[in-house]
Design an enzyme around this catalytic site. Structure first.
Site, PDB file in Angstrom:
ATOM      1  NE  ARG A 234     -60.230  -7.764  12.730  1.00  0.00           N
ATOM      2  CZ  ARG A 234     -60.154  -6.540  13.223  1.00  0.00           C
ATOM      3  NH1 ARG A 234     -61.279  -5.837  13.424  1.00  0.00           N
ATOM      4  NH2 ARG A 234     -58.996  -6.004  13.521  1.00  0.00           N
TER       5      ARG A 234
ATOM      6  CG  HIS B  71     -58.327  -2.550   4.572  1.00  0.00           C
ATOM      7  ND1 HIS B  71     -58.436  -2.812   5.910  1.00  0.00           N
ATOM      8  CD2 HIS B  71     -57.309  -3.315   4.121  1.00  0.00           C
ATOM      9  CE1 HIS B  71     -57.510  -3.689   6.268  1.00  0.00           C
ATOM     10  NE2 HIS B  71     -56.814  -4.016   5.197  1.00  0.00           N
TER      11      HIS B  71
END
Length: 413
Positions: A285, A102
């Site tokens: 991702r 993140h």
């Protein structure tokens, strides 16, 4: 007292459990579909419902939006633009999630502005930054919980890679051995996740076969190798399986937690946990997912700092154990009552906060005679205007309560 029961929003993902969340909520087991997460919060995608005394229920998001200063308090409302800054979850992982990281607050703001300027729809599959906020998170185990998190010390990773060394792997082992530091990890990680599929298709079977030998021989790295085998079976052509060799393999026991700040590459493998995170959808991702993977953007976000991940057990604070992280978006604490312990605990006001009962039965009351009973799986919303309440265990079993609140730090964006 305006304490009100919350009804969490169930999220059905393929990696979820058919038993954990239904059992927690007292529903029939197994559920028709895997249920992966139970959201308690005011996330626009699936807000919890506040159960009113008159039998009606209303979205917590609507309540906060209608009166942000009254519900959140002036300080929190001004700091977070009228948004509840955290989301509390029950996480029920039966199968591994995707490998991900993140962004920081600065990275999220810049990425969001860039994608807005480019005209990418916020719900587009290739959107990296649907909002301009950071997404730190903390996960606290309720059962034995397995995860990959953060880059292992590269010297130990070199030992692992030499244990499973194959002809196709030898060059990469020496690459890291020649520079066993964050820069070396960056170089190896970047090389692996950008390998041509034809090269990957030759290398991965070699690596998986070597991992199988480690597991059979119960070698030093058998647990790590077993995890790679499981990931390789589920994702046989995915570069993320190689990346898993670089991460710390962790087993958390009930009450233990890990904090995942910006840039931490991680993958939850299996188990049940309470998770608290900033109210954001920003995910970069790495692999093992059919969803969008943007390698250049991922490399901008990932933190290649390395070493053991700290395991938090909660710092004593009166009768509570507090998982201190310093993040401004949230703070999580845990209260436990043993079978013979029925002492009353006072919870101060000034929220906002969400209380979640994960074991036993509890009774909340105030000086005016208001009482709210909580059983396992029940939660309540406490707005900032709430006065102090008292809570104690009732019934014959041990009890547990998690308390999720906005962070106490004034620092940040």
């Amino acid at each position: 007292m305006t304490v009100e029961l919350l009804q969490g929003a169930v999220r059905a993902y393929a990696w979820g459990s058919r038993t954990t969340i239904p059992e927690l909520l007292g529903r029939p087991v197994p559920s028709p579909h895997p249920e992966a997460e139970l959201w308690y919060g005011a996330h626009p995608g699936d807000p919890a419902r506040v159960l009113r005394a008159d039998g009606n229920d209303v979205s917590l998001l609507e309540i906060v939006d209608a009166d942000p200063h009254g519900q959140l308090g002036t300080r929190c409302a001004d700091r977070w633009d009228g948004r509840l800054p955290f989301l509390l979850k029950i996480l029920a992982a039966e199968e591994p999630l995707s490998m991900q990281a993140h962004p920081s607050a600065e990275q999220a703001a810049e990425g969001y502005a860039r994608e807005e300027a480019a005209g990418i729809p916020r719900d587009a599959a290739n959107r990296n930054y649907p909002d301009p906020t950071a997404k730190p998170e903390l996960v606290c185990a309720l059962t034995e919980f397995h995860a990959l998190a953060g880059f292992r010390d590269p010297h130990r990773t070199v030992r692992l890679l030499r244990e499973i060394e194959t002809p196709g792997l030898a060059h990469y082992v020496e690459l890291l051995a020649g520079q066993p530091d964050p820069d070396g990890l960056r170089a190896l990680f970047t090389t692996w996740i950008t390998l041509p599929q034809s090269v990957l298709d030759d290398l991965l079977p070699e690596v998986l076969e070597a991992c199988g030998r480690q597991v059979e021989n119960e070698g030093e790295f058998a647990v790590e190798c077993r995890t790679v085998l499981q990931l390789g079976e589920a994702h046989p052509r995915d570069a993320g399986v190689l990346a898993a060799l670089l991460l710390n393999r962790m087993t958390l026991h009930a009450g233990e937690a890990i904090y995942l700040p910006a840039g931490n590459l991680h993958l939850y493998l299996h188990g049940t946990a309470v998770e608290i995170l900033a109210n954001s959808d920003n995910i970069l991702r790495c692999g093992m997912t059919p969803k969008h993977v943007d390698v250049p953007e991922l490399l901008r976000v990932v933190d290649f700092g390395c070493g053991d991940m700290p395991v938090l057990t909660g710092e004593p604070d009166g009768t509570a154990a507090v998982y201190r992280t310093g993040t401004p978006e949230f703070q999580l604490s845990r209260l436990d009552w043993e079978v013979v312990d029925r002492c009353e605990v006072e919870l101060d006001g000034g929220g906002p906060e969400i209380l979640l009962c994960t074991a036993g039965e509890l009774l909340l009351c105030d000086d005016e005679g208001m009482k709210v009973e909580l059983r396992r799986g029940d939660s309540v919303w406490r707005p900032a205007s709430d006065p102090a309440v008292r809570v104690r265990a009732v019934g014959e079993d041990a009890a547990q309560l998690f308390r999720a609140a906005a962070g106490t730090s004034l620092h940040g964006p």
